[in-house]
Design an enzyme around this catalytic site. Structure first.
Site, mmCIF file in Angstrom:
data_model
loop_
_atom_site.group_PDB
_atom_site.id
_atom_site.type_symbol
_atom_site.label_atom_id
_atom_site.label_comp_id
_atom_site.label_asym_id
_atom_site.label_seq_id
_atom_site.Cartn_x
_atom_site.Cartn_y
_atom_site.Cartn_z
ATOM 1 C CG HIS A 1 -1.976 -0.935 1.312
ATOM 2 N ND1 HIS A 1 -2.656 -1.223 2.489
ATOM 3 C CD2 HIS A 1 -2.533 -1.697 0.360
ATOM 4 C CE1 HIS A 1 -3.599 -2.122 2.236
ATOM 5 N NE2 HIS A 1 -3.532 -2.435 0.948
ATOM 6 C CD GLU A 2 4.326 4.907 -1.474
ATOM 7 O OE1 GLU A 2 5.350 4.304 -1.184
ATOM 8 O OE2 GLU A 2 3.919 5.896 -0.817
ATOM 9 C CD GLU B 1 14.101 3.266 -0.523
ATOM 10 O OE1 GLU B 1 13.502 2.192 -0.461
ATOM 11 O OE2 GLU B 1 13.560 4.364 -0.289
HETATM 12 C C1 NOJ Z 1 9.883 4.137 -0.790
HETATM 13 C C2 NOJ Z 1 10.091 2.827 -0.091
HETATM 14 O O1 NOJ Z 1 11.087 2.897 0.894
HETATM 15 C C3 NOJ Z 1 10.453 1.793 -1.126
HETATM 16 O O2 NOJ Z 1 10.772 0.574 -0.506
HETATM 17 C C4 NOJ Z 1 9.322 1.653 -2.099
HETATM 18 O O3 NOJ Z 1 9.731 0.797 -3.123
HETATM 19 C C5 NOJ Z 1 8.928 2.996 -2.694
HETATM 20 N N1 NOJ Z 1 8.778 4.008 -1.697
HETATM 21 C C6 NOJ Z 1 7.627 2.905 -3.486
HETATM 22 O O4 NOJ Z 1 6.587 2.538 -2.629
#
Ligand code: NOJ
Length: 658
Positions: free
Chosen positions: A365-366, A459
């Site tokens: 859930h973004e 990331e």
């Molecule tokens: C930032 C999050 O830390 C990352 O893990 C995710 O892939 C992206 N947002 C997109 O939701």
């Protein structure tokens, strides 16, 4: 009003002491000492309200109660199974001597590894609904200690590399804040049990005192920090005190200051290791959005599930499966639809396939920080996942501000996260929260609140303009960010040099250090972050397969903040131990002993070490795997390359080994 005598309470071992007093004006202060050394000089307490007079002086002591508590409780999962909760408590009931006669209670709890204190506001006629504009709590250090800090109120939330400076130079910083004194003590300030309140940021004073600053409701022109009604209580303000940096890591003070499990039977909560359609998106091999490179296709998800099943991973995360990612998702948030899949992703089929293969599909859930949009849909979204057997969800709040107006760590978001964790529990869903409010130990009360990001994680190595995380970064965060709780850093990258967004993007470690991070950085949902194709056929992948995520015991064998650390953890479900040792940009030789092993048992040490020519910069992929026998009398020398590490699995030797 004459100054009144000090009221004191000691930790169970007698080494830490808090002295509380009311000065001539009836203003409350507290002081802290450790082994008779002053840690905090008299530091003030109290509140300023928006429309009521301040609550900071003119007090008399109405009542004082002292008690002792000593129980050991079991974590359903964790970095350690049993936690001893042993403290002495002093409750001071204060009342204004004249006029409004308002009251509050200050509660101090002293443990051997530090202390917590909080304020309670009982129900009373002259304090009903109230709005706090300042909590006056102060931490007045005895000297200008060295502090490891990240800034507060910044675009990237908790995602910064730590800097080190004297307390007197700090502006506004997040907690946990870790400090080292000239006398060689290690301190950390944080908070525990943050609910119905705003997060605490520490504000510098130009001297060696820090003040509590509550994060405001932004939309509120009057800078209100907390809206509340009596009865109410604040989170605990905590101070850990340790003689070695490692003792900060094995202190469970924050957990001990949280309420016990409120969910009852949590047998459905199960830690696990996962992979995901994730790193390939950050490296731009795939996209979140629809189109020719869409990562979340049914076919791709099945390929990842097959890989997870073949190698015994518990979970597989899919990002970008639901509508809303097309275009500039970071700036057009309300497009997210949490229940509708892109046409090339058959959610029901993927969930069925995962179930059939014994792998849990991890949902995503973004919110993009559009929490109002999420709140409208989340009941349905969790119900959908539950109906498909998806029992783990990664949430995300990627944005500078929430709903364009709130900080990630103000009362608004504290309340939102509370709602989400309760809703998730109703649907028997575990959570991994990205861009979260900081951890304050609520996993004790809500054991489905497994892990969170809140750190500058892996990331950043894919796309950050400054190249990526320094080799030092992961030798700082175990002593700072990790003190608050589990961390979804997402280690385990094998292909360390790649085409990222900028030319100098790469992972600044050796491969052996990536293995070691899987032990050092604790997360009950631990990601092996690289792509299946980068693991296939790699001998070091065996360690990723073997390393557990749920521990009986945790020991810190050595460590200096920002230099190196070695952590040993015992598997909860076998007799095996796992060790991770990591260093900063300097190569080093670390000597470890195995006195923690069972007596009279010979162990096979499966060692994943930096190769003799390994170096994060020039030769990061060089590693060697070898076996040695060890027992509790063995001393071992670990040779770590610059930016390197070492990972060891210790298993009791079997017939064929000897
Ligand atoms: C930032 C999050 O830390 C990352 O893990 C995710 O892939 C992206 N947002 C997109 O939701």
């Amino acid at each position: 009003m004459p100054a009144q005598p000090d009221y004191t309470v000691n930790s169970p071992d007698g080494q830490i002491q808090v002295a509380f007093s009311l000065d001539e004006s009836g203003a409350p202060t507290y002081e802290v000492s450790y082994k008779e050394q002053t840690i905090l000089e008299p530091s003030r307490l109290g509140f300023v309200f928006l429309s009521d007079p301040p609550l900071n002086m003119g007090f008399v002591l109405k009542d004082i109660r002292c008690s002792t508590f000593d129980e050991t409780w079991e974590q359903p999962w964790g970095e350690v199974r049993y936690v001893r909760e042993h403290y002495n408590e002093m409750r001071l009931h204060l009342q204004e001597e004249s006029y409004l006669k308002r009251e509050f209670i200050v509660v101090f709890r002293l443990f051997d590894d530090g202390l917590g204190f909080r304020y309670e506001f009982p129900e009373q006629p002259n304090l009903t609904d109230f709005q706090i504009i300042d909590e006056l709590t102060e931490f007045n250090f005895a000297a200008d200690h060295k502090a490891w800090w990240i800034p507060a109120y910044r675009e990237h939330r908790y995602e910064y590399q730590y800097q080190r400076s004297p307390v007197s130079l700090l502006k506004k910083v997040h907690t946990p804040l870790t400090l080292e004194t000239a006398a060689g003590l290690y301190l950390a300030i944080h908070e525990a049990g943050l609910t119905d309140y705003a997060s605490m940021v520490l504000a510098g004073t130009g001297k060696h005192a820090l003040e509590c600053e509550l994060v405001p409701w932004r939309a509120d022109a009057d800078a209100v920090k907390v809206k509340a009604a009596t009865p109410h209580r604040t989170p605990w303000r905590t101070l850990q005190i340790a003689e070695t940096p490692g003792e900060l890591i094995t202190s469970y003070l924050t957990l001990n200051l949280n309420e016990p499990n409120a969910l009852g039977d949590v047998s459905w909560v199960r830690p696990g290791k996962y992979i995901g359609i994730w790193w390939a998106i950050h490296l731009r091999h795939y996209s979140w959005s629809s189109g020719p490179n869409h990562g979340a296709t049914t076919e791709n998800a099945k390929r990842y599930i097959d890989f997870a099943a073949e190698h015994g991973f518990d979970g597989m995360l899919v990002e970008g499966w639901n509508l809303g990612w097309d275009g500039d998702w970071y700036n057009s948030k309300d497009a997210f639809d949490f229940t509708t899949a892109y046409p090339d992703f058959d959610l029901e089929e993927v969930a069925r396939y995962a179930r059939e293969k014994g792998v849990r599909l991890i949902g995503h859930h973004e919110t993009g920080g559009d929490v109002l949009n999420y709140e409208r849909q989340m009941a349905e979204a969790f119900a959908l996942y539950e109906s498909l057997g998806v029992n783990t969800v990664k949430t995300g709040y990627a944005s500078v501000l929430i709903d364009g107006a709130e900080w990630h760590h103000g009362q608004r978001m504290v309340e939102h996260h509370q709602e989400v964790v309760e809703l998730a529990a109703q649907h028997k869903v575990m959570l991994d929260v990205h861009e979260p409010v900081k951890d304050t130990g609520l996993r004790r009360t809500y054991p489905n609140l497994m892990t969170r990001e809140g750190v500058r994680g892996m990331e950043w190595n894919a796309w950050s303009q400054d190249g990526g995380n320094t080799p030092e970064h992961t030798t700082v965060i175990p002593f700072t960010r990790m003190l608050s709780g589990p961390m979804d850093y997402t280690p385990g990258i094998f292909d360390l040099i790649y085409q990222g967004r900028y030319a100098d993007n790469r992972v600044r470690t050796t491969l052996a250090k990536q293995l070691a991070l899987m032990v050092v950085l604790y997360s009950p949902l631990q990601m092996a972050a690289d792509m299946p194709e980068n693991y296939e056929g790699h001998p070091a992948f065996q360690f990723v397969i073997d390393v557990p995520v749920d521990w009986e015991e945790t020991l810190v064998l050595n460590g200096e903040i920002g230099e190196y650390v070695t952590i040993a953890r015992k598997d909860r479900h076998s007799q095996d131990w796992y060790i991770g040792a990591i260093t900063d940009e300097n190569g080093r030789l670390l000597k470890i002993e195995f006195s923690f092993l069972e007596p009279d048992v010979k162990y096979v040490a499966e060692i994943y070490a930096d190769g003799p020519d390994a170096d994060w910069e020039t030769n990061p992929r060089s590693y060697e795997i070898r076996q040695e026998f060890v027992d509790r009398g063995t001393t071992m020398k670990l040779e770590l390359a610059p930016g390197g590490g070492q990972a060891i699995r210790l298993r009791p030797a079997a017939e064929g080994d000897l």
